[in-house]
Design an enzyme around this catalytic site. Structure first.
Site, short mmCIF file in Angstrom:
data_model
loop_
_atom_site.label_atom_id
_atom_site.label_comp_id
_atom_site.label_asym_id
_atom_site.label_seq_id
_atom_site.Cartn_x
_atom_site.Cartn_y
_atom_site.Cartn_z
N GLY A 92 40.75 41.77 36.88
CA GLY A 92 41.04 40.73 37.94
C GLY A 92 39.77 39.79 37.87
O GLY A 92 38.58 39.93 37.12
N ASN A 93 39.36 39.24 38.98
CA ASN A 93 37.92 38.77 39.22
C ASN A 93 37.84 38.46 40.64
O ASN A 93 38.63 38.81 41.54
CB ASN A 93 38.08 37.20 38.46
CG ASN A 93 39.31 36.01 39.09
OD1 ASN A 93 39.33 35.89 40.17
ND2 ASN A 93 40.34 35.91 38.15
#
Ligand code: CTP
Length: 400
Positions: free
Chosen positions: A208-209
């Protein structure tokens, strides 16, 4: 400075009790609020409550305090009129210019921005009569917030709930900040993607980020306050739904692409504020990946995700559709931004610098908006909503 004068119209629906919280938020943030309930609203919440919370007298009919000509004065002096909840009956009377009580008189004499937050049963909202009244009010410049979807009175669920008072308050704040400016996105459909995609490795892990979604939500909120119909495609955010915005959840880049393509089909503008993962794991393990004591971990093989921004820019769903991208860069920000604008083929690219403690999750932002026609608009450090307003200014200029 005088406090901004707000008229809070309350019509007769069960959601009238939620208007008490809207009233509190307005008064506590320094607005002078005059509550104008309809006679039927007083069946739900009494005049004493409105008067005590607003600190102002409360009347429903034009026959009270006639010497003060309240049916003219209240509307004339207002900086904003917000009707929450707005019932089907109140929308109809407003659309037809009736003036049979103090609220409808006030709506006719007001020359300031007007916001309606409808609440009713789904059938009443969807009825062609109501929809035509809403279209009439919007055409005349009023901001009509789309109702929320959820539990209605009794056991029904559907579209028709009054949006969260905190979110209606945000719409009021944005509309007041714009003053007498026309809702320049009225009649337009805009699509905003927000948040960050998650690419699953197994049922418990993902790549993810750090995107929080705050910039995309600010874009959705400000567009709604400027009169647009807004579809917000939200990837893994933990933020409340903005009032009047259709929120479509999406998890991965592939899901986000599907949702964006669908919503973009009839959109006037698409803003890709989401942080989309460029790659996803080539394989998804249906069971949790286990560590093996005597072995090094397997490398993770990645494959490319579709580039949604490049795709919708190259193949526009409608002629004249305006497409905006965001570029998150850590170094050589402007040079990378210019190259990215050309590579992606969008009309505008908002370039900002990111880092572990910059932009992601922050309340404020600083950026430069690069335009395909050569324009460059620096946006000084400030709230994400200020950047959002500038993006919509640039979009609106290209739509008109
Ligand atoms: N974007 C997209 N689809 C992707 C990757 C990014 O639509 N697969 C969009 C983002 O929503 C954003 C813009 O492209 O509006 C730029 O994203 P960014 O990550 O900065 O650009 P990349 O294309 O990933 O370029 P690079 O990683 O090389 O900087």
């Amino acid at each position: 400075m005088d406090k901004p004068k707000v008229v809070l119209g309350v019509s007769g629906g069960i959601a009238a009790y939620k208007a008490c919280e809207l009233l509190r938020r307005l008064t506590e943030s320094g607005h002078d609020v005059r509550v104008v309930p309809t006679a039927s609203a007083l069946h739900f919440v009494g005049a004493a409550t409105w008067s005590a919370l607003s600190g102002n007298p409360v009347a429903t009919e034009v026959w009270d305090d006639v010497h003060e000509v309240p049916h003219v004065r209240i509307g004339q002096g207002a900086d904003l009129v917000v009707v929450a909840p707005a019932t089907a009956d109140t929308l109809a009377r407003a659309a037809h210019g009736l003036a049979d009580d103090l609220l409808t008189n006030t709506l006719l004499t007001a020359r300031c921005p007007v916001v309606f937050a409808p609440a009713m049963h789904t059938e009443m909202w969807e009825h062609p009569a109501t929809q035509e009244n809403v279209a009439t009010l919007r055409r005349r410049g009023a901001v009509v917030v789309e109702p929320a979807v959820g539990r209605l009175t009794g056991v029904d669920t559907g579209k028709g709930r009054l949006p969260d008072p905190a979110e209606i308050f945000e719409v009021c704040r944005r509309v007041l900040a714009r003053g007498a400016a026309e809702p320049d996105l009225a009649g337009r459909h805009v699509v905003v993607s927000a948040g960050g995609t998650r690419e699953p490795l197994d049922p418990v892990r993902f790549l993810g980020n750090r995107s929080s979604g705050k910039q995309g939500y600010a874009l959705a909120r400000t567009a709604a306050a400027r009169g647009a119909r807004v579809t917000l495609i939200a990837a893994n955010t933990a933020l409340p739904d903005p009032a009047g915005v259709d929120v479509v959840p999406a998890g991965t880049a592939v899901q986000l692409r599907e949702a964006v393509l669908k919503a973009a089909a009839d959109a006037d503008a698409v803003v890709m504020a989401a942080a989309v993962a460029d790659f996803r794991p080539a394989a998804y393990a249906t069971g949790k990946i286990k560590k093996k004591d005597d072995q090094e971990p397997e490398p993770i093989v990645l494959v490319r995700n579709p580039d949604i921004l490049a795709e919708i820019s190259a193949d526009r769903a409608r002629p004249g559709q305006v497409i905006v991208g965001f570029a998150a860069e850590t170094d050589d920000v402007l040079a990378h931004g210019r190259a990215k604008l050309v590579r992606k083929g969008c009309d505008l690219l908002v370039v900002n610098e990111v880092g572990e403690h910059r932009t992601f999750g922050a309340e404020e932002n600083e950026a430069v908006v690069l335009a395909a026609d050569g324009g460059e608009t620096p946006v000084p450090h400030g709230p994400k909503e200020a950047l959002a307003e500038i993006v919509w200014d640039l979009v609106a200029a290209r739509l008109h």
